[in-house]
Design a protein around this motif. Structure first.
Motif, PDB file in Angstrom:
ATOM      1  N   LEU A  15       9.761  -1.802  -1.147  1.00  0.00           N
ATOM      2  CA  LEU A  15       8.772  -0.965  -1.485  1.00  0.00           C
ATOM      3  C   LEU A  15       7.653  -1.867  -2.035  1.00  0.00           C
ATOM      4  O   LEU A  15       6.358  -1.626  -1.972  1.00  0.00           O
ATOM      5  CB  LEU A  15       9.441   0.049  -2.690  1.00  0.00           C
ATOM      6  CG  LEU A  15       8.306   1.076  -3.104  1.00  0.00           C
ATOM      7  CD1 LEU A  15       7.751   1.993  -2.509  1.00  0.00           C
ATOM      8  CD2 LEU A  15       8.782   1.656  -4.442  1.00  0.00           C
ATOM      9  N   ASN A  16       8.155  -2.815  -2.926  1.00  0.00           N
ATOM     10  CA  ASN A  16       7.302  -3.781  -3.231  1.00  0.00           C
ATOM     11  C   ASN A  16       6.618  -4.704  -2.305  1.00  0.00           C
ATOM     12  O   ASN A  16       5.214  -4.825  -2.518  1.00  0.00           O
ATOM     13  CB  ASN A  16       8.162  -4.902  -4.364  1.00  0.00           C
ATOM     14  CG  ASN A  16       8.551  -4.251  -5.697  1.00  0.00           C
ATOM     15  OD1 ASN A  16       8.131  -3.183  -6.085  1.00  0.00           O
ATOM     16  ND2 ASN A  16       9.564  -4.873  -6.213  1.00  0.00           N
ATOM     17  N   GLN A  17       7.220  -4.937  -1.264  1.00  0.00           N
ATOM     18  CA  GLN A  17       6.556  -5.609  -0.298  1.00  0.00           C
ATOM     19  C   GLN A  17       5.309  -4.830   0.436  1.00  0.00           C
ATOM     20  O   GLN A  17       4.311  -5.222   0.782  1.00  0.00           O
ATOM     21  CB  GLN A  17       7.458  -6.131   0.761  1.00  0.00           C
ATOM     22  CG  GLN A  17       6.860  -6.922   2.066  1.00  0.00           C
ATOM     23  CD  GLN A  17       8.261  -7.607   2.765  1.00  0.00           C
ATOM     24  OE1 GLN A  17       8.392  -8.746   2.823  1.00  0.00           O
ATOM     25  NE2 GLN A  17       8.882  -6.742   3.459  1.00  0.00           N
ATOM     26  N   SER A  18       5.680  -3.546   0.568  1.00  0.00           N
ATOM     27  CA  SER A  18       4.759  -2.524   1.340  1.00  0.00           C
ATOM     28  C   SER A  18       3.506  -2.438   0.400  1.00  0.00           C
ATOM     29  O   SER A  18       2.385  -2.322   0.842  1.00  0.00           O
ATOM     30  CB  SER A  18       5.405  -1.127   1.493  1.00  0.00           C
ATOM     31  OG  SER A  18       4.557  -0.254   1.922  1.00  0.00           O
ATOM     32  N   ILE A  19       3.885  -2.404  -0.931  1.00  0.00           N
ATOM     33  CA  ILE A  19       2.652  -2.221  -1.721  1.00  0.00           C
ATOM     34  C   ILE A  19       1.711  -3.571  -1.819  1.00  0.00           C
ATOM     35  O   ILE A  19       0.395  -3.177  -1.883  1.00  0.00           O
ATOM     36  CB  ILE A  19       3.163  -1.881  -3.385  1.00  0.00           C
ATOM     37  CG1 ILE A  19       3.880  -0.583  -3.388  1.00  0.00           C
ATOM     38  CG2 ILE A  19       2.022  -2.192  -4.358  1.00  0.00           C
ATOM     39  CD1 ILE A  19       4.721  -0.442  -4.897  1.00  0.00           C
ATOM     40  N   VAL A  20       2.165  -4.606  -1.805  1.00  0.00           N
ATOM     41  CA  VAL A  20       1.513  -5.853  -1.692  1.00  0.00           C
ATOM     42  C   VAL A  20       0.667  -5.563  -0.330  1.00  0.00           C
ATOM     43  O   VAL A  20      -0.405  -6.159  -0.392  1.00  0.00           O
ATOM     44  CB  VAL A  20       2.464  -6.956  -1.686  1.00  0.00           C
ATOM     45  CG1 VAL A  20       1.480  -8.345  -1.652  1.00  0.00           C
ATOM     46  CG2 VAL A  20       2.973  -7.039  -3.445  1.00  0.00           C
ATOM     47  N   PHE A  21       1.463  -5.564   0.806  1.00  0.00           N
ATOM     48  CA  PHE A  21       0.773  -5.558   2.042  1.00  0.00           C
ATOM     49  C   PHE A  21      -0.526  -4.538   2.006  1.00  0.00           C
ATOM     50  O   PHE A  21      -1.544  -5.064   2.787  1.00  0.00           O
ATOM     51  CB  PHE A  21       1.736  -5.258   3.111  1.00  0.00           C
ATOM     52  CG  PHE A  21       1.223  -5.706   4.601  1.00  0.00           C
ATOM     53  CD1 PHE A  21       1.205  -6.972   4.978  1.00  0.00           C
ATOM     54  CD2 PHE A  21       0.943  -4.651   5.271  1.00  0.00           C
ATOM     55  CE1 PHE A  21       0.955  -7.303   6.196  1.00  0.00           C
ATOM     56  CE2 PHE A  21       0.522  -4.916   6.561  1.00  0.00           C
ATOM     57  CZ  PHE A  21       0.304  -6.421   7.038  1.00  0.00           C
ATOM     58  N   LYS A  48       6.521 -14.487  -4.541  1.00  0.00           N
ATOM     59  CA  LYS A  48       7.729 -14.369  -3.637  1.00  0.00           C
ATOM     60  C   LYS A  48       7.204 -13.500  -2.491  1.00  0.00           C
ATOM     61  O   LYS A  48       7.588 -14.133  -1.400  1.00  0.00           O
ATOM     62  CB  LYS A  48       8.968 -13.638  -4.215  1.00  0.00           C
ATOM     63  CG  LYS A  48      10.123 -13.850  -3.221  1.00  0.00           C
ATOM     64  CD  LYS A  48      11.501 -13.418  -3.947  1.00  0.00           C
ATOM     65  CE  LYS A  48      12.543 -13.487  -2.947  1.00  0.00           C
ATOM     66  NZ  LYS A  48      13.876 -12.936  -3.660  1.00  0.00           N
ATOM     67  N   ILE A  49       6.659 -12.329  -2.500  1.00  0.00           N
ATOM     68  CA  ILE A  49       6.333 -11.618  -1.434  1.00  0.00           C
ATOM     69  C   ILE A  49       5.284 -12.108  -0.693  1.00  0.00           C
ATOM     70  O   ILE A  49       5.125 -12.343   0.571  1.00  0.00           O
ATOM     71  CB  ILE A  49       6.078 -10.388  -1.991  1.00  0.00           C
ATOM     72  CG1 ILE A  49       7.062  -9.349  -2.390  1.00  0.00           C
ATOM     73  CG2 ILE A  49       5.416  -9.319  -0.738  1.00  0.00           C
ATOM     74  CD1 ILE A  49       6.864  -8.114  -3.287  1.00  0.00           C
TER      75      ILE A  49
END
Length: 418
Positions: A15-21, A48-49
């Motif tokens: 979820l965090n990675q999707s938000i950032v991307f 990190k992401i």
């Protein structure tokens, strides 16, 4: 709606990675500081992401922003050429293929043909060969292709990659997606072609700012894509949006539709319906030449032909007014080959809509979206891109997780450098 995933460290990471991307994609160029501010994530998580995305080549560091003092921040941008997807529009005698980058820009396109009535398995083999040839012609390898999206008319079970029925192709229960995956060894997604175009418009086109809109396509047939709450609505079994087969004429001798019923909207207002009304016969595969000829005759002043286009436009206007009354979308997008008739068809349609909407609604935007086979194929490519950008909170065994794409991109980069 699909069930949500249960809480876990993997879900939180995805979820965090999707938000950032998605924030990087949305803003096109954004600093780490703004990413942290807009996402609400700690700076350490952002670091990190972003590090993983940079290492995979999915994100680039680009020119610095204006600074209000001190060191200028480095901006992050999606690397559109980090990987590619192939979009395919499958029609009754032609296959349009396009390679798109991660921003859905078409980089290479070709078209091939096959004989109408060719067995489905042969068409799938033709398609697999055409995709491999296209990728090679573009100077790419199959390792750089994240997946293939296919759009075709008919009732499509997108979850299973199954064409349940396509009257134009003459197909029933064809496992298109799995069969092509076995040949290409990469993910394949299949959907109704109007749905694919709707996804593309929502991600990259005129529906980008709208959470609720309808895309109506007019051509040989009439279709509809439904976007509600930012997501495609497919119905319980994948058949939602068969707008062209709503009954609008209940007379026993109402015009015959391709589907075998009488009085469908498609039989009155599509290119097929207009040609059949004017010529009194089914034009078959010559429909495009026939409709172009009728448009020319109408522009030359043949009043009977003008009247046929006008009546088709009025019928479509009433049907769209009913959609407005039911869905109350913020936008209705009109697309498809049928737009070539221009105001012969569109003007009576526009005039009719407010006469049949509840409370004479005039706050719903009607947008005309010219299309081409290339754009339809880009729409199909967006099936894969949609999975890259979508939130990972829903269970979907078939979906590509962004985390898997990071891994794929890293492998593709290593392979390409060899």
């Amino acid at each position: 709606m699909a069930p949500t995933r249960t809480g876990s460290k993997r879900l939180l990471h995805d979820l965090n990675q999707s938000i950032v991307f998605n924030l990087i994609m949305e803003h096109q160029a954004i600093s780490r500081i703004k990413l942290a501010r807009k996402s609400g994530l700690p700076a350490s998580t952002i670091t990190k992401i972003v590090g993983n995305l940079l290492a995979a080549g999915l994100v680039l560091e680009v020119s610095a922003d204006e600074s209000s003092g001190g060191r200028r921040p480095v901006l992050l941008s999606i690397n559109a050429s980090a990987g590619y997807v192939v979009g395919v529009r499958l029609r009754e005698a032609t296959i349009t293929l396009t390679i798109c980058d991660l921003q859905c820009n078409s980089t290479y396109t070709r078209e091939c043909s096959y004989q109408p009535g060719t067995a489905p398995q042969q068409v799938i083999t033709i398609m697999a060969t055409a995709i491999r040839d296209l990728v090679a012609e573009a100077g790419l390898t199959m390792q750089q292709i994240f997946g293939v999206g296919i759009g075709l008319s008919g009732l499509i079970d997108s979850a299973r990659g199954l064409c349940r029925v396509s009257t134009i192709l003459g197909w029933q229960n064809v496992e298109l997606g799995p069969a092509l995956e076995r040949q290409l060894k990469i993910p394949v997604r299949v959907d109704n072609d109007v749905n694919t175009l709707s996804i593309a418009e929502h991600l990259f086109g005129q529906g980008r700012e709208a959470d609720n809109f309808l895309l109506v396509t007019i051509g040989r047939g009439i279709g509809m894509g439904i976007v509600l709450g930012g997501a495609i609505y497919r119905g319980s079994f994948g058949g939602a949006g068969e707008f062209g087969h709503m009954t609008v004429d209940v007379r026993p001798d109402a015009p015959l539709c391709n589907c075998g019923k009488r009085g469908c909207l498609e039989a009155l207002a599509s290119d097929y319906g207009i040609v059949r009304t004017a010529l009194g016969t089914d034009p078959g595969h010559a429909i495009e030449d026939a409709i172009v000829n009728l448009i020319a005759r109408a522009h030359a002043g043949e009043s009977e032909i003008v009247a046929i286009f006008r009546q088709a436009g009025i019928t479509m206007g009433i049907a769209i007014a009913n959609l407005i009354n039911i869905f109350e979308p913020s936008h209705i997008l009109i697309a498809g080959e049928g737009l070539r008739a221009g105001d012969l068809f569109l003007e009576p349609m526009r005039q009719t809509i407010p006469r049949h909407t509840f409370d004479a609604r005039d706050d719903i935007e009607l947008l005309i979206c010219p299309t081409s086979d290339d754009l339809w194929a880009r729409g199909a490519a967006s099936l894969i891109l949609h999975e890259i950008f979508q939130s990972p909170i829903y269970e979907d065994e078939e979906a590509l997780a962004l985390d898997d794409l990071v891994s794929q991109a890293s492998k593709a980069q290593k392979h390409h450098k060899k």
